[in-house]
Structures are given as structure tokens and as C-alpha cells.
Design a protein around this motif. Structure first.
Motif, PDB file in Angstrom:
ATOM      1  N   SER A  72       0.424  -1.302  -0.281  1.00 41.99           N
ATOM      2  CA  SER A  72       0.155  -0.063   0.268  1.00 41.99           C
ATOM      3  C   SER A  72       0.865   1.361   0.287  1.00 41.99           C
ATOM      4  CB  SER A  72      -1.113  -0.047   1.240  1.00 41.99           C
ATOM      5  OG  SER A  72      -1.176   0.919   1.667  1.00 41.99           O
ATOM      6  N   ILE A  90      -7.677   1.350 -14.005  1.00 38.82           N
ATOM      7  CA  ILE A  90      -7.737   0.855 -13.187  1.00 38.82           C
ATOM      8  C   ILE A  90      -8.383   0.995 -11.628  1.00 38.82           C
ATOM      9  CG2 ILE A  90      -6.079  -0.152 -11.022  1.00 38.82           C
ATOM     10  CD1 ILE A  90      -3.517   0.924 -13.167  1.00 38.82           C
ATOM     11  N   TRP A  91      -9.660   0.598 -11.388  1.00 39.28           N
ATOM     12  CA  TRP A  91     -10.643   0.295 -10.320  1.00 39.28           C
ATOM     13  C   TRP A  91     -11.055  -0.431  -9.699  1.00 39.28           C
ATOM     14  CZ3 TRP A  91     -12.063  -1.598 -15.348  1.00 39.28           C
ATOM     15  CH2 TRP A  91     -12.778  -3.029 -15.163  1.00 39.28           C
ATOM     16  N   SER A  92     -11.287  -0.073  -8.532  1.00 35.53           N
ATOM     17  CA  SER A  92     -11.376  -1.853  -7.306  1.00 35.53           C
ATOM     18  C   SER A  92     -13.055  -1.170  -6.952  1.00 35.53           C
ATOM     19  CB  SER A  92     -10.497  -0.737  -6.007  1.00 35.53           C
ATOM     20  OG  SER A  92     -11.075  -1.924  -4.779  1.00 35.53           O
ATOM     21  N   ARG A  95     -15.217   2.314  -7.585  1.00 38.38           N
ATOM     22  CA  ARG A  95     -14.448   3.589  -8.180  1.00 38.38           C
ATOM     23  C   ARG A  95     -13.277   3.346  -8.754  1.00 38.38           C
ATOM     24  NH1 ARG A  95     -11.213   6.270  -2.462  1.00 38.38           N
ATOM     25  NH2 ARG A  95     -10.568   7.984  -3.462  1.00 38.38           N
ATOM     26  N   THR A  96     -13.451   4.251  -9.609  1.00 35.50           N
ATOM     27  CA  THR A  96     -11.785   4.175 -10.382  1.00 35.50           C
ATOM     28  C   THR A  96     -10.616   5.356 -10.598  1.00 35.50           C
ATOM     29  OG1 THR A  96     -13.867   4.273 -12.421  1.00 35.50           O
ATOM     30  CG2 THR A  96     -11.029   4.835 -12.799  1.00 35.50           C
ATOM     31  N   ALA A  97      -9.383   4.288 -10.218  1.00 37.46           N
ATOM     32  CA  ALA A  97      -8.347   4.593  -9.311  1.00 37.46           C
ATOM     33  C   ALA A  97      -7.852   5.804 -10.412  1.00 37.46           C
ATOM     34  CB  ALA A  97      -7.769   3.349  -8.483  1.00 37.46           C
ATOM     35  N   LEU A 113      -2.099   3.557  -6.022  1.00 38.43           N
ATOM     36  CA  LEU A 113      -2.983   3.465  -5.698  1.00 38.43           C
ATOM     37  C   LEU A 113      -4.012   3.698  -3.863  1.00 38.43           C
ATOM     38  CD1 LEU A 113      -3.482  -0.041  -8.009  1.00 38.43           C
ATOM     39  CD2 LEU A 113      -3.951   2.241  -8.641  1.00 38.43           C
ATOM     40  N   GLU A 115      -6.222   2.793  -2.471  1.00 41.48           N
ATOM     41  CA  GLU A 115      -6.735   2.131  -1.804  1.00 41.48           C
ATOM     42  C   GLU A 115      -6.352   0.848  -1.520  1.00 41.48           C
ATOM     43  OE1 GLU A 115     -11.257   1.796  -2.468  1.00 41.48           O
ATOM     44  OE2 GLU A 115     -11.173   3.682  -2.104  1.00 41.48           O
ATOM     45  N   HIS A 119      -7.559  -5.136  -6.721  1.00 39.62           N
ATOM     46  CA  HIS A 119      -7.512  -3.731  -8.552  1.00 39.62           C
ATOM     47  C   HIS A 119      -7.783  -4.224 -10.038  1.00 39.62           C
ATOM     48  CE1 HIS A 119      -6.789  -0.871  -5.067  1.00 39.62           C
ATOM     49  NE2 HIS A 119      -7.075  -0.041  -5.117  1.00 39.62           N
TER      50      HIS A 119
END
Length: 211
Positions: A72, A90-92, A95-97, A113, A115, A119
Motif C-alpha cells: 500500500s 484501474i479500479w477497485s 471506484r476508478t483509481a 493506488l 486503496e 484492483h
């Protein structure tokens, strides 16, 4: 089960016409590239020191590496090695990061990133392209090797939930009468979890089976 190759629908002069499925589980009974990790760990060893930069390369119309684990807050170097434009996300969760358009041969740059968690990386122009980044907030994560084995070392004694994730290698590629690929639909990811008790100075074995 047999793994279908990926048929390419555009930019074949750069991307080729057929790709090996990057989610191929490998040969034999062991499943490679599954991520296994402890849930909700609050103590233990520090992250190991490393001088190796984390990267995502867009090369041959694939994301390389296909799956990786990063700490992280650790930066990732993004670069487009192809002679085509890529528009990737790239998303999780929902939510799109990161959402960027990378021109052919654009210079590399870093992103972070924000969070922790899994992802997904996909390209909106070349929809067969996908990869995965697990952002870890503790070091008790592992990727299974070519035989399906993993290990988590120096786990403090206690009761834990051990989780497993693996992307699916099954893919449906419906084709029109002209041979055009009209979509790329992968099966659901594989997920499982088990409880484990870690005793002082003793090993604990946890096996997962994928359907």
C-alpha cells in the motif's frame, strides 16, 4: 479444463490475431497465480525491503505482469510499449483509481493506488486486455507458484481467516457470421476462505480446491 485462447478483434498488425490466455491455470493439478492472504492482521513482521520497482507494461496488447501484489502506497511505473493507443482503467469495486489514455510509446510515469484490496486493470480500446493488482496493507500475502503451492512465514500465533482469490480462465467470445468478436466475457473469479489456527513455532497447512 481446456483453456480457450483469446481471439483478437482489432489492431492485429500490432496485437496479433490470437493470444494465449494469460489466466491459464497451468499444467497438472496445481493452480498458479492464485493470491492467498490473511485477513485483518494487526501485528507481525514488517514488509521486506526491496529495490525492485513495481511496473505495469502495456506490451503486445497485454498487461504485464498479469497479476501482482504491491505494498500500500508503493508507486507503480506505467508504460506503453506498443505502437497503438491504449485507454485503460484501474479500479477497485466501483471506484476508478486511474483512467488514462497512453499514446504509442509514451514515456513511463508513476501512479499510486489509494486503496488497499484487489484492483482490476482493463483497456477500453482493446477489451480482451486485463490484469490485476492486489494492494496489500500487510506482508502476509502470497502468489501460488507453478505447482499451486504458497507459504506465509513468521505469522504470529492466533486464529485467522485465510482468503484465496484467482481470476477465472474461462472466457466466452461470441462471434458473428463474419468472424468478428462481439465480446469478451470471463467467468466469475474464484474466491474461498478458511479458518486457521497458528500455534507457536508450528506450521499450519491450509489447502484450497477450485471447482
Amino acid at each position: 479444463p481446456p483453456v480457450n485462447p483469446i481471439m483478437i478483434e482489432k489492431d492485429s498488425d500490432v496485437c496479433g490475431s490470437v493470444h494465449k490466455n494469460p489466466s491459464d491455470p497451468g499444467t497438472g493439478d496445481g493452480i498458479t497465480c492464485a493470491i492467498v492472504y490473511l485477513d485483518s492482521v494487526t501485528s507481525g513482521k514488517p514488509f521486506p525491503a526491496t529495490n525492485v520497482a513495481r511496473t505495469i507494461e502495456l506490451k503486445d496488447c497485454e498487461f504485464s505482469p498479469h497479476i501482482q501484489i504491491i505494498k500500500s502506497g508503493e508507486p507503480i511505473l506505467l508504460s506503453n510499449r506498443d505502437r497503438v493507443v491504449h485507454d485503460f482503467r484501474i479500479w477497485s469495486g466501483i471506484r476508478t483509481a486511474v483512467h488514462e489514455t497512453e499514446s504509442a510509446g509514451s514515456p513511463g510515469h508513476t501512479v499510486i493506488l489509494p486503496e488497499s484490496g484487489l484492483h482490476v486493470v482493463k483497456c477500453d480500446i482493446h477489451p480482451w486486455m486485463r490484469g490485476f493488482v492486489m494492494v496489500a496493507d500487510h506482508p502476509y500475502y502470497a502468489v501460488t507458484d507453478s505447482t499451486g503451492h504458497y507459504s506465509l512465514a513468521n505469522v504470529p500465533p492466533g486464529h485467522y481467516t485465510l482468503k484465496m482469490w484467482r481470476d477465472s480462465w474461462t472466457i466466452d467470445q461470441p462471434r458473428s457470421r463474419t468472424g468478428h468478436v462481439s465480446g469478451y466475457d470471463w467467468g466469475s473469479d474464484y474466491r474461498n476462505q478458511k479458518e486457521v489456527e497458528v500455534q507457536p513455532n508450528a506450521a499450519a497447512t491450509v489447502d484450497f480446491a477450485l471447482p
